[in-house]
Design an enzyme around this catalytic site. Structure first.
Site, PDB file in Angstrom:
ATOM      1  N   ASP A  11       0.872  -1.167   0.000  1.00  0.00           N
ATOM      2  CA  ASP A  11       0.000   0.000   0.000  1.00  0.00           C
ATOM      3  C   ASP A  11       0.914   1.225   0.000  1.00  0.00           C
ATOM      4  OD1 ASP A  11      -2.398   1.591   0.432  1.00  0.00           O
ATOM      5  OD2 ASP A  11      -1.680   1.802   2.487  1.00  0.00           O
ATOM      6  N   ASP A  13      -0.102   5.159   0.950  1.00  0.00           N
ATOM      7  CA  ASP A  13      -0.343   6.080   2.051  1.00  0.00           C
ATOM      8  C   ASP A  13      -0.469   5.347   3.380  1.00  0.00           C
ATOM      9  OD1 ASP A  13      -0.455   8.533   0.538  1.00  0.00           O
ATOM     10  OD2 ASP A  13      -2.325   7.769  -0.306  1.00  0.00           O
TER      11      ASP A  13
END
Length: 215
Positions: A11, A13
């Site tokens: 991922d 953020d």
């Protein structure tokens, strides 16, 4: 604990970078523009696509324009200093060949490239909100990431900070590593939970990747 894999899916953020300041600033302004400040305060932001968030707050017909507006606000905000690398990101990615890892993000490609570019990260492979029909917690984004790298999902490790992303990784049949950067460790369900990427080391061999927790 040691985890063996052939590919690593990150991922963005809350995992590789932190953009919390920018996210809060831009979405607060967006909510004010759309007159949904009160409802916005009750909505979960992290780990979800802008389209899913907007759909909780505005009529369906207004969602496309609302998504375009928040993307515009967030891209414009990148140079304002709201994005920075999280601990361990540069060292860990620097230890990996470019073809064994990918970024799998709920952000649009334009926004993801802006944020990653601001901190000097340019992944060879990236799956974004534009590429999927069903975002996290659906497994589609991570399954696409495995396909992009040409690796069996069962041989992939997902790195996530958000419960929705961890559910997506589990549903894809992948090993999950949770980073307690935006949620408490006891809120995260994963095969391994660590503070951030600085807690991990990787060793690349002919057999694949070995991930271990630093002592």
């Amino acid at each position: 604990m040691r985890i063996r894999a052939e590919a690593m899916l990150f991922d963005n953020d809350g995992t590789l970078v932190s953009s919390l300041e920018s996210v809060q600033r831009c979405w607060t302004r967006w909510a004010e523009e759309y007159g949904v400040t009160e409802a916005f305060a009750r909505v979960e932001l992290h780990g979800r696509t802008a389209a899913a968030i907007a759909a909780d707050l505005v009529p369906a017909a207004a969602v496309p324009a609302a998504v375009a507006r928040i993307e515009e606000l967030e891209v414009e905000d990148v140079p304002n200093g709201g994005v920075h690398l999280l601990p361990g990101t540069r060292d860990l990615l620097g230890a990996l060949p470019a073809d064994v890892w990918a970024v799998v993000t709920s952000a649009t490609r334009r926004l993801a490239e802006a944020r990653l570019g601001a901190v000097g990260i340019r992944p060879k492979a990236m799956i974004c909100a534009d590429d999927v029909t069903r975002g996290k917690p659906d497994p589609e984004p991570y399954l696409l990431g495995a396909r992009e790298l040409g690796v069996d999902p069962a041989r992939c490790v997902v790195f996530e900070d958000a419960p929705a992303g961890l559910r997506a990784g589990r549903a894809a049949g992948m090993t999950t590593v949770a980073l307690a950067t935006t949620h408490r460790a006891d809120e995260l369900e994963a095969d391994l939970v660590v503070e951030d990427l600085s807690a991990l080391s990787v060793l690349v061999t002919e057999e694949g990747i070995e991930i271990s927790v630093r002592s």
